[in-house]
Scaffold this active site. Structure first.
Site, PDB file in Angstrom:
ATOM      1  CE  LYS A  57      47.657  45.335  39.911  1.00  0.00           C
ATOM      2  NZ  LYS A  57      49.452  46.275  39.521  1.00  0.00           N
ATOM      3  CE1 TYR A 115      52.726  42.638  39.754  1.00  0.00           C
ATOM      4  CE2 TYR A 115      51.405  41.350  41.908  1.00  0.00           C
ATOM      5  CZ  TYR A 115      51.567  41.935  40.147  1.00  0.00           C
ATOM      6  OH  TYR A 115      50.620  43.325  40.203  1.00  0.00           O
ATOM      7  CG  ASN A 136      48.532  49.904  39.945  1.00  0.00           C
ATOM      8  OD1 ASN A 136      47.898  48.625  40.951  1.00  0.00           O
ATOM      9  ND2 ASN A 136      49.595  50.025  38.745  1.00  0.00           N
ATOM     10  CG  HIS A 178      48.827  42.948  36.233  1.00  0.00           C
ATOM     11  ND1 HIS A 178      50.858  43.077  36.352  1.00  0.00           N
ATOM     12  CD2 HIS A 178      48.937  41.638  35.319  1.00  0.00           C
ATOM     13  CE1 HIS A 178      51.627  42.360  35.578  1.00  0.00           C
ATOM     14  NE2 HIS A 178      50.815  41.247  35.421  1.00  0.00           N
ATOM     15  CD  GLU A 223      52.015  38.637  33.967  1.00  0.00           C
ATOM     16  OE1 GLU A 223      50.902  39.070  33.310  1.00  0.00           O
ATOM     17  OE2 GLU A 223      53.196  39.356  34.328  1.00  0.00           O
TER      18      GLU A 223
HETATM   19  P1  IDP Z   1      52.610  46.816  36.036  1.00  0.00           P
HETATM   20  O1  IDP Z   1      51.476  46.958  36.709  1.00  0.00           O
HETATM   21  O2  IDP Z   1      52.396  49.091  34.964  1.00  0.00           O
HETATM   22  O3  IDP Z   1      53.062  47.028  35.233  1.00  0.00           O
HETATM   23  P2  IDP Z   1      55.010  47.168  37.063  1.00  0.00           P
HETATM   24  O4  IDP Z   1      56.274  48.299  37.745  1.00  0.00           O
HETATM   25  O5  IDP Z   1      55.226  46.024  36.963  1.00  0.00           O
HETATM   26  O6  IDP Z   1      53.834  48.436  36.387  1.00  0.00           O
HETATM   27  O7  IDP Z   1      55.158  46.826  38.970  1.00  0.00           O
HETATM   28  C1  IDP Z   1      54.056  46.406  39.562  1.00  0.00           C
HETATM   29  C2  IDP Z   1      53.003  46.655  40.315  1.00  0.00           C
HETATM   30  O8  IDP Z   1      53.971  47.297  41.532  1.00  0.00           O
HETATM   31  C3  IDP Z   1      51.946  47.334  39.751  1.00  0.00           C
HETATM   32  O9  IDP Z   1      51.472  47.425  39.227  1.00  0.00           O
HETATM   33  C4  IDP Z   1      52.136  48.950  40.793  1.00  0.00           C
HETATM   34  O10 IDP Z   1      50.891  48.097  41.682  1.00  0.00           O
HETATM   35  C5  IDP Z   1      53.387  48.222  41.881  1.00  0.00           C
HETATM   36  N1  IDP Z   1      54.585  49.585  41.840  1.00  0.00           N
HETATM   37  C6  IDP Z   1      55.144  49.833  40.995  1.00  0.00           C
HETATM   38  N2  IDP Z   1      55.951  50.595  40.870  1.00  0.00           N
HETATM   39  C7  IDP Z   1      55.926  50.988  42.522  1.00  0.00           C
HETATM   40  C8  IDP Z   1      56.395  52.209  43.443  1.00  0.00           C
HETATM   41  O11 IDP Z   1      57.181  52.882  42.591  1.00  0.00           O
HETATM   42  N3  IDP Z   1      56.022  52.470  44.195  1.00  0.00           N
HETATM   43  C9  IDP Z   1      54.851  51.277  44.980  1.00  0.00           C
HETATM   44  N4  IDP Z   1      54.144  50.307  44.014  1.00  0.00           N
HETATM   45  C10 IDP Z   1      54.971  50.236  42.436  1.00  0.00           C
HETATM   46 MG    MG Z   2      55.100  44.772  35.665  1.00  0.00          MG
END
Ligand code: IDP
Ligand code: MG
Length: 183
Positions: free
Chosen positions: A52, A92, A155, A158, A169
């Site tokens: 990212k 997304y 974070n 992905h 994807e």
């Molecule tokens: P993942 O990346 O671990 O699969 P997902 O729930 O699919 O997590 O969420 C996609 C992305 O959205 C996350 O990697 C993060 O960047 C963002 N995200 C997820 N949950 C939150 C939240 O509660 N607050 C802010 N950003 C979030």
């Molecule tokens: Mg995810």
């Protein structure tokens, strides 16, 4: 197989990490792998990864790649790109009604990313283990998000959450001719 892969990957990484965890934290990491290991699944899979914008900005492309390679994952497709808002919203789409969606789109389009296809035994699950929990504050020591994530938005990486998601994807970003399977 998954367990042994994770042993060979996580434990050495932990031992090299500045914030070296106490022995009981190593036990916690290994416990996370136990249910998957019990299934003894050894299918060769492909999964989709994004380094990212924060990872590119922090100049840790090589460091993150070492985590994948140490876990037995092969990069079989890779390119740098910058997502348009339209692309990001489509990619997304499953999160479109979540409160964090606007912030996620703003972040993922804020700079270049590297999109990749990773291949290996149980690649989808192995990559999720290597990545760690969505929130770096909750990720296990030795995972990419623990080591390089800043917060739940920023974070670092992905990774596909299932084989079905991986297929969608991968096809979103790559033509079959751009993927170089090692199989
Ligand atoms: P993942 O990346 O671990 O699969 P997902 O729930 O699919 O997590 O969420 C996609 C992305 O959205 C996350 O990697 C993060 O960047 C963002 N995200 C997820 N949950 C939150 C939240 O509660 N607050 C802010 N950003 C979030
Ligand atoms: Mg995810």
């Amino acid at each position: 197989m998954l367990k042994s892969l994770f042993f060979s990957f996580v434990v050495p990484v932990i031992s090299l990490t500045a914030a070296t965890p106490a022995p009981q934290e190593e036990t916690k990491v290994i416990e996370v792998t136990a249910p998957a290991a019990a299934e003894e699944v050894t299918e060769i899979q492909q999964t989709f990864s994004i380094l990212k914008p924060d990872a590119i900005e922090n100049n840790i492309i090589g460091e993150i790649s070492e985590y994948y390679e140490s876990a037995g994952l092969h990069v079989v497709a890779s390119k740098m790109t910058k997502l348009t808002p339209e692309q990001a919203k489509a990619f997304y789409a499953e999160h479109k009604d979540k409160p964090f969606f606007p912030k996620l789109i703003e972040y993922i389009t804020s700079g270049p990313v590297i999109v990749q296809v990773l291949e290996g035994e149980d690649a989808v699950a192995v990559n999720r283990l290597v990545m760690g929990a969505t929130d770096p504050a909750k990720a296990s020591p030795g995972t990419i998000r623990f080591d390089f994530g800043t917060d739940i938005t920023h974070n670092a990486v992905h990774g596909s959450d299932s084989v079905k998601s991986a297929e969608r994807e991968i096809a979103f970003f790559f033509k079959p001719s751009e993927i170089f399977s090692r199989q």
